[in-house]
Motif scaffolding. Sequence first.
Motif, PDB file in Angstrom:
ATOM      1  N   HIS A 155      10.128  18.445 -31.718  1.00 56.18           N
ATOM      2  CA  HIS A 155       8.915  17.834 -31.190  1.00 56.18           C
ATOM      3  C   HIS A 155       8.906  16.320 -31.398  1.00 56.18           C
ATOM      4  O   HIS A 155       9.428  15.809 -32.390  1.00 56.18           O
ATOM      5  CB  HIS A 155       7.687  18.451 -31.858  1.00 56.18           C
ATOM      6  N   LEU A 156       8.270  15.623 -30.466  1.00 56.63           N
ATOM      7  CA  LEU A 156       8.149  14.160 -30.521  1.00 56.63           C
ATOM      8  C   LEU A 156       6.687  13.779 -30.704  1.00 56.63           C
ATOM      9  O   LEU A 156       5.803  14.308 -30.016  1.00 56.63           O
ATOM     10  CB  LEU A 156       8.693  13.525 -29.239  1.00 56.63           C
ATOM     11  N   PHE A 157       6.439  12.825 -31.617  1.00 54.82           N
ATOM     12  CA  PHE A 157       5.093  12.346 -31.901  1.00 54.82           C
ATOM     13  C   PHE A 157       5.065  10.816 -31.829  1.00 54.82           C
ATOM     14  O   PHE A 157       6.102  10.156 -31.883  1.00 54.82           O
ATOM     15  CB  PHE A 157       4.648  12.780 -33.302  1.00 54.82           C
ATOM     16  N   SER A 158       3.864  10.284 -31.716  1.00 55.13           N
ATOM     17  CA  SER A 158       3.698   8.832 -31.812  1.00 55.13           C
ATOM     18  C   SER A 158       2.357   8.525 -32.455  1.00 55.13           C
ATOM     19  O   SER A 158       1.465   9.384 -32.526  1.00 55.13           O
ATOM     20  CB  SER A 158       3.792   8.167 -30.431  1.00 55.13           C
ATOM     21  N   ILE A 159       2.235   7.275 -32.901  1.00 56.85           N
ATOM     22  CA  ILE A 159       0.970   6.819 -33.481  1.00 56.85           C
ATOM     23  C   ILE A 159       0.877   5.316 -33.294  1.00 56.85           C
ATOM     24  O   ILE A 159       1.895   4.611 -33.228  1.00 56.85           O
ATOM     25  CB  ILE A 159       0.877   7.190 -34.979  1.00 56.85           C
ATOM     26  N   SER A 160      -0.322   4.827 -33.207  1.00 54.81           N
ATOM     27  CA  SER A 160      -0.560   3.395 -33.116  1.00 54.81           C
ATOM     28  C   SER A 160      -0.141   2.720 -34.419  1.00 54.81           C
ATOM     29  O   SER A 160      -0.519   3.160 -35.512  1.00 54.81           O
ATOM     30  CB  SER A 160      -2.042   3.129 -32.841  1.00 54.81           C
ATOM     31  N   THR A 161       0.653   1.658 -34.317  1.00 51.87           N
ATOM     32  CA  THR A 161       1.054   0.931 -35.521  1.00 51.87           C
ATOM     33  C   THR A 161      -0.145   0.260 -36.182  1.00 51.87           C
ATOM     34  O   THR A 161      -0.181   0.084 -37.402  1.00 51.87           O
ATOM     35  CB  THR A 161       2.125  -0.118 -35.202  1.00 51.87           C
ATOM     36  N   GLU A 162      -1.126  -0.106 -35.390  1.00 54.18           N
ATOM     37  CA  GLU A 162      -2.341  -0.695 -35.953  1.00 54.18           C
ATOM     38  C   GLU A 162      -3.044   0.310 -36.855  1.00 54.18           C
ATOM     39  O   GLU A 162      -3.534  -0.036 -37.944  1.00 54.18           O
ATOM     40  CB  GLU A 162      -3.277  -1.156 -34.836  1.00 54.18           C
ATOM     41  N   ALA A 163      -3.104   1.574 -36.422  1.00 54.34           N
ATOM     42  CA  ALA A 163      -3.724   2.619 -37.237  1.00 54.34           C
ATOM     43  C   ALA A 163      -2.926   2.851 -38.520  1.00 54.34           C
ATOM     44  O   ALA A 163      -3.502   3.059 -39.596  1.00 54.34           O
ATOM     45  CB  ALA A 163      -3.841   3.912 -36.439  1.00 54.34           C
ATOM     46  N   LEU A 164      -1.608   2.791 -38.412  1.00 49.55           N
ATOM     47  CA  LEU A 164      -0.781   2.962 -39.600  1.00 49.55           C
ATOM     48  C   LEU A 164      -1.044   1.882 -40.636  1.00 49.55           C
ATOM     49  O   LEU A 164      -1.104   2.138 -41.841  1.00 49.55           O
ATOM     50  CB  LEU A 164       0.704   2.930 -39.221  1.00 49.55           C
ATOM     51  N   ARG A 165      -1.212   0.648 -40.162  1.00 49.71           N
ATOM     52  CA  ARG A 165      -1.421  -0.480 -41.084  1.00 49.71           C
ATOM     53  C   ARG A 165      -2.842  -0.540 -41.618  1.00 49.71           C
ATOM     54  O   ARG A 165      -3.091  -1.160 -42.659  1.00 49.71           O
ATOM     55  CB  ARG A 165      -1.097  -1.806 -40.373  1.00 49.71           C
ATOM     56  N   ASP A 166      -3.781   0.069 -40.910  1.00 46.76           N
ATOM     57  CA  ASP A 166      -5.198  -0.018 -41.266  1.00 46.76           C
ATOM     58  C   ASP A 166      -5.533   0.976 -42.378  1.00 46.76           C
ATOM     59  O   ASP A 166      -5.749   2.158 -42.135  1.00 46.76           O
ATOM     60  CB  ASP A 166      -6.051   0.263 -40.026  1.00 46.76           C
ATOM     61  N   ARG A 167      -5.600   0.487 -43.590  1.00 47.62           N
ATOM     62  CA  ARG A 167      -5.847   1.372 -44.730  1.00 47.62           C
ATOM     63  C   ARG A 167      -7.315   1.752 -44.883  1.00 47.62           C
ATOM     64  O   ARG A 167      -7.656   2.537 -45.774  1.00 47.62           O
ATOM     65  CB  ARG A 167      -5.317   0.733 -46.011  1.00 47.62           C
ATOM     66  N   ILE A 169      -8.646   3.441 -42.612  1.00 45.74           N
ATOM     67  CA  ILE A 169      -8.614   4.787 -42.029  1.00 45.74           C
ATOM     68  C   ILE A 169      -8.114   5.733 -43.111  1.00 45.74           C
ATOM     69  O   ILE A 169      -6.975   5.619 -43.568  1.00 45.74           O
ATOM     70  CB  ILE A 169      -7.685   4.858 -40.805  1.00 45.74           C
ATOM     71  N   PRO A 170      -8.939   6.655 -43.572  1.00 46.72           N
ATOM     72  CA  PRO A 170      -8.514   7.559 -44.653  1.00 46.72           C
ATOM     73  C   PRO A 170      -7.302   8.386 -44.237  1.00 46.72           C
ATOM     74  O   PRO A 170      -7.122   8.707 -43.051  1.00 46.72           O
ATOM     75  CB  PRO A 170      -9.746   8.451 -44.867  1.00 46.72           C
ATOM     76  N   ASP A 171      -6.480   8.735 -45.211  1.00 44.51           N
ATOM     77  CA  ASP A 171      -5.298   9.547 -44.934  1.00 44.51           C
ATOM     78  C   ASP A 171      -5.663  10.857 -44.242  1.00 44.51           C
ATOM     79  O   ASP A 171      -4.922  11.342 -43.387  1.00 44.51           O
ATOM     80  CB  ASP A 171      -4.542   9.838 -46.231  1.00 44.51           C
ATOM     81  N   MET A 172      -6.786  11.442 -44.613  1.00 45.75           N
ATOM     82  CA  MET A 172      -7.169  12.720 -44.029  1.00 45.75           C
ATOM     83  C   MET A 172      -7.558  12.579 -42.557  1.00 45.75           C
ATOM     84  O   MET A 172      -7.541  13.571 -41.807  1.00 45.75           O
ATOM     85  CB  MET A 172      -8.331  13.329 -44.821  1.00 45.75           C
ATOM     86  N   ASP A 173      -7.907  11.362 -42.115  1.00 47.54           N
ATOM     87  CA  ASP A 173      -8.291  11.148 -40.719  1.00 47.54           C
ATOM     88  C   ASP A 173      -7.136  10.642 -39.857  1.00 47.54           C
ATOM     89  O   ASP A 173      -7.188  10.720 -38.629  1.00 47.54           O
ATOM     90  CB  ASP A 173      -9.445  10.138 -40.628  1.00 47.54           C
ATOM     91  N   LEU A 174      -6.085  10.126 -40.491  1.00 39.47           N
ATOM     92  CA  LEU A 174      -4.999   9.506 -39.734  1.00 39.47           C
ATOM     93  C   LEU A 174      -4.298  10.478 -38.775  1.00 39.47           C
ATOM     94  O   LEU A 174      -3.901  10.068 -37.674  1.00 39.47           O
ATOM     95  CB  LEU A 174      -3.993   8.886 -40.699  1.00 39.47           C
ATOM     96  N   PRO A 175      -4.120  11.767 -39.120  1.00 43.22           N
ATOM     97  CA  PRO A 175      -3.472  12.683 -38.165  1.00 43.22           C
ATOM     98  C   PRO A 175      -4.183  12.781 -36.815  1.00 43.22           C
ATOM     99  O   PRO A 175      -3.544  13.133 -35.813  1.00 43.22           O
ATOM    100  CB  PRO A 175      -3.483  14.028 -38.901  1.00 43.22           C
ATOM    101  N   PHE A 176      -5.459  12.452 -36.780  1.00 45.03           N
ATOM    102  CA  PHE A 176      -6.181  12.490 -35.503  1.00 45.03           C
ATOM    103  C   PHE A 176      -5.748  11.363 -34.569  1.00 45.03           C
ATOM    104  O   PHE A 176      -6.066  11.375 -33.376  1.00 45.03           O
ATOM    105  CB  PHE A 176      -7.693  12.427 -35.741  1.00 45.03           C
ATOM    106  N   HIS A 177      -5.025  10.381 -35.104  1.00 40.44           N
ATOM    107  CA  HIS A 177      -4.509   9.279 -34.285  1.00 40.44           C
ATOM    108  C   HIS A 177      -3.105   9.573 -33.749  1.00 40.44           C
ATOM    109  O   HIS A 177      -2.564   8.777 -32.976  1.00 40.44           O
ATOM    110  CB  HIS A 177      -4.475   7.992 -35.116  1.00 40.44           C
ATOM    111  N   VAL A 178      -2.528  10.696 -34.159  1.00 39.63           N
ATOM    112  CA  VAL A 178      -1.176  11.065 -33.721  1.00 39.63           C
ATOM    113  C   VAL A 178      -1.230  11.660 -32.317  1.00 39.63           C
ATOM    114  O   VAL A 178      -2.104  12.459 -31.990  1.00 39.63           O
ATOM    115  CB  VAL A 178      -0.543  12.069 -34.707  1.00 39.63           C
ATOM    116  N   VAL A 179      -0.266  11.271 -31.486  1.00 36.10           N
ATOM    117  CA  VAL A 179      -0.143  11.783 -30.115  1.00 36.10           C
ATOM    118  C   VAL A 179       1.091  12.674 -30.038  1.00 36.10           C
ATOM    119  O   VAL A 179       2.159  12.313 -30.533  1.00 36.10           O
ATOM    120  CB  VAL A 179      -0.017  10.631 -29.095  1.00 36.10           C
TER     121      VAL A 179
END
Length: 283
Positions: A155-167, A169-179
């Motif tokens: 499987h292939l996934f992606s995520i916004s690099t801005e979301a990755l850098r934005d701390r 955004i709680p870790d528990m919410d970050l998976p919702f930014h994954v495509v």
Amino acid sequence: MADGRGRLWILDTAAPNFSEPIKRGAKLVAVDLETNRIRKVYTFTVDVVLPTTYLNDVRFDFRVGKAGYAYITDSSTRGPGAIIVVDLSNGNAFRRLNGANSTSPDPYMLPKVEGQILMNRNKDGSTSPFRLASDSLAISPEGKILYFAPLTSRHLFSISTEALRDRTIPDMDLPFHVVYWGEKGASDGMITDAKGAVYAGDYENNSIRKILPNGTMETIAHDPRILWPDTFSIGPDQYLYVIVNQLHRQPRFHYGKDLRQKPYSLLRMKIGEFPAPTFFIIK
């Protein structure tokens, strides 16, 4: 990797044969290509490089922050996978998507290479499933999207690099930014070109796939010599360069017997595209 700005970047796992990494041994090193001297060394704290961590692929974007950011996959075989974000201006690093489904091995996958199921086969005759977390990594031309995939996954996934850098955004919410992009085959090496297409190996089928920005996928190479394609690079000559490392023939998968055959190969194919930039190009 060379960054086009006079530096060679080296990622030291400090974990030979996937062992527990030497404490404070894992590091990211920048070498000045003009003087052949080390320009900068980035080390990691114990909450970033865990006892189970295996640092693997790295991608850079020098257009954000004061000195840019690096993104590194934790390809653990026995712990949580993750993407490690490094602020190159001060060395601050932190784990993101730690243990998330998108960075974890697919528990239902049985990799099959050269007609044989890939699994750990030890000298004593014992066996165990082969599982390896987030590995494949590529960054979009404008640096806004990071593509990634676990090694034992199709499987292939992606995520916004801005979301990755934005701390914030709680870790528990970050998976919702994954495509989720769908199945692209099981890959190790991966890279993007200047037009945003992703190139990924398919080690189960001796192939290389191209994924367009609209999600369309096609096989651009299929050859028995493509034995575990890894470490992709696109040159200014518009060739895609691929190392075939025969990883699946290592002793750990064959009761201690090394089935790799020398010489090892570096393959190339003309794709007619330039590499994705990591810094602003002034025209």
